[in-house]
Design an enzyme around this catalytic site. Structure first.
Site, mmCIF file in Angstrom:
data_model
loop_
_atom_site.group_PDB
_atom_site.id
_atom_site.type_symbol
_atom_site.label_atom_id
_atom_site.label_comp_id
_atom_site.label_asym_id
_atom_site.label_seq_id
_atom_site.Cartn_x
_atom_site.Cartn_y
_atom_site.Cartn_z
ATOM 1 C CE1 TYR A 48 -3.012 -3.050 0.445
ATOM 2 C CE2 TYR A 48 -3.630 -2.240 2.611
ATOM 3 C CZ TYR A 48 -3.784 -3.160 1.607
ATOM 4 O OH TYR A 48 -4.686 -4.181 1.742
ATOM 5 C CG HIS A 106 -0.878 -8.668 0.290
ATOM 6 N ND1 HIS A 106 -0.549 -7.338 0.313
ATOM 7 C CD2 HIS A 106 -2.213 -8.692 0.049
ATOM 8 C CE1 HIS A 106 -1.626 -6.598 0.097
ATOM 9 N NE2 HIS A 106 -2.649 -7.404 -0.078
#
Length: 284
Positions: A48, A106
């Site tokens: 992010y 992730h």
């Protein structure tokens, strides 16, 4: 504060605030607004590119660090024994903290087994309080549960009224894994915020469609990870504790399930190729 116990006894707040696609400029302000509104679970990721801004907000907030549940995720370019460990230490530095409450892998691709061994090491050293995965379908989740020293405590996946992951939840429960819902609103796809069923349920309780969805997730024992950069919506999304959906409402929402992703499937070979291309582009 409402929440759930992970398999290792750690408490995870049920309503999380996510910062996916939140810009560096908006991130600190949004996290501070979330903490002010009552959120105590903040979710970010290496990919992010806003871990530092989350850390700035945590340091600036009047809420004590030990009262905040902090999650981040390891991106696939950092998978592999040694590489994953070092990347998490770097995340801890960027987040300006001494530990991470929950660290996730992730994506279920590349050397996730090597990466998982590093998470186990970090957990045993106390640098992270809980470890888990993200986007693991039941076959991959069972695989890592059966053949690892420490089972994942959380699996963060896409869950929303149109993609309810009923089978995923069955397998997660069998292995003591708590599910977390990313994109609980589906980013508004399928005109979710105007859905007639969800809107009618919202009117019944004088709540928004977003609040209905977050409450629905909580009543399914699923952690929600909603995001917003608008303070009034942040406050609204945290205000889900003064009503309860009845059995009829839950069945009406259950009937909305299409059992199809609103985004993409991690079991699609073309998607795996796309992830590989991302890494190639980033490394050139």
């Amino acid at each position: 504060m409402e929440g759930f116990k992970l398999s290792n006894g750690i408490f995870i707040p049920a309503n999380g605030f996510g910062v996916y696609q939140v810009s560096k400029e908006d991130c600190k302000r949004s996290v501070l607004a979330a903490l002010k509104a009552g959120y105590r679970h903040i979710d970010t990721a290496q990919s992010y590119f806003n871990e530092s801004e989350v850390g700035d907000a945590l340091n600036e907030s009047e809420v004590k660090r030990e009262e905040i549940f902090l999650t981040t995720k390891v991106w696939i370019e950092h998978y592999g024994e040694g590489k994953t460990y070092d990347s998490v230490i770097e995340s801890i530095r960027k987040l300006k903290t001494d530990y991470i409450d929950l660290i996730l892998l992730h994506q279920p691709i590349a050397d996730y087994y090597g990466a998982w061994r590093d998470l186990e090491k970090l957990y045993e050293e106390g640098k992270v309080k809980a470890i888990g995965v993200s986007n693991f379908y039941p076959d991959r989740l069972v695989d890592i549960c059966k053949f690892s020293k420490i089972k994942p405590m959380v699996n963060q996946i896409e869950i929303n009224p149109f993609h309810q992951r009923i089978e995923d939840k069955k397998w997660a429960e069998k292995y003591g894994v708590i599910l977390g819902a990313w994109a609980p609103f589906g980013e508004g796809r399928n005109d979710m915020f105007n859905n007639e069923v969800l809107s009618q349920i919202g009117k019944k309780y004088n709540k928004s469609v977003a609040q209905v969805i977050l409450r629905w997730l909580y009543q399914r024992d699923i952690v929600s990870l909603a995001k917003s950069v608008h303070e009034e919506r942040i406050v609204e999304n945290e205000n889900i504790w003064d009503f309860e959906l009845d059995g009829e409402d839950m069945e009406k929402i259950k009937a909305l399930d299409t059992n199809n992703s609103l985004f993409f499937s991690h079991q699609d070979p073309a998607i795996i190729e796309w992830f590989g291309q991302l890494l190639e582009e980033r490394n050139t």
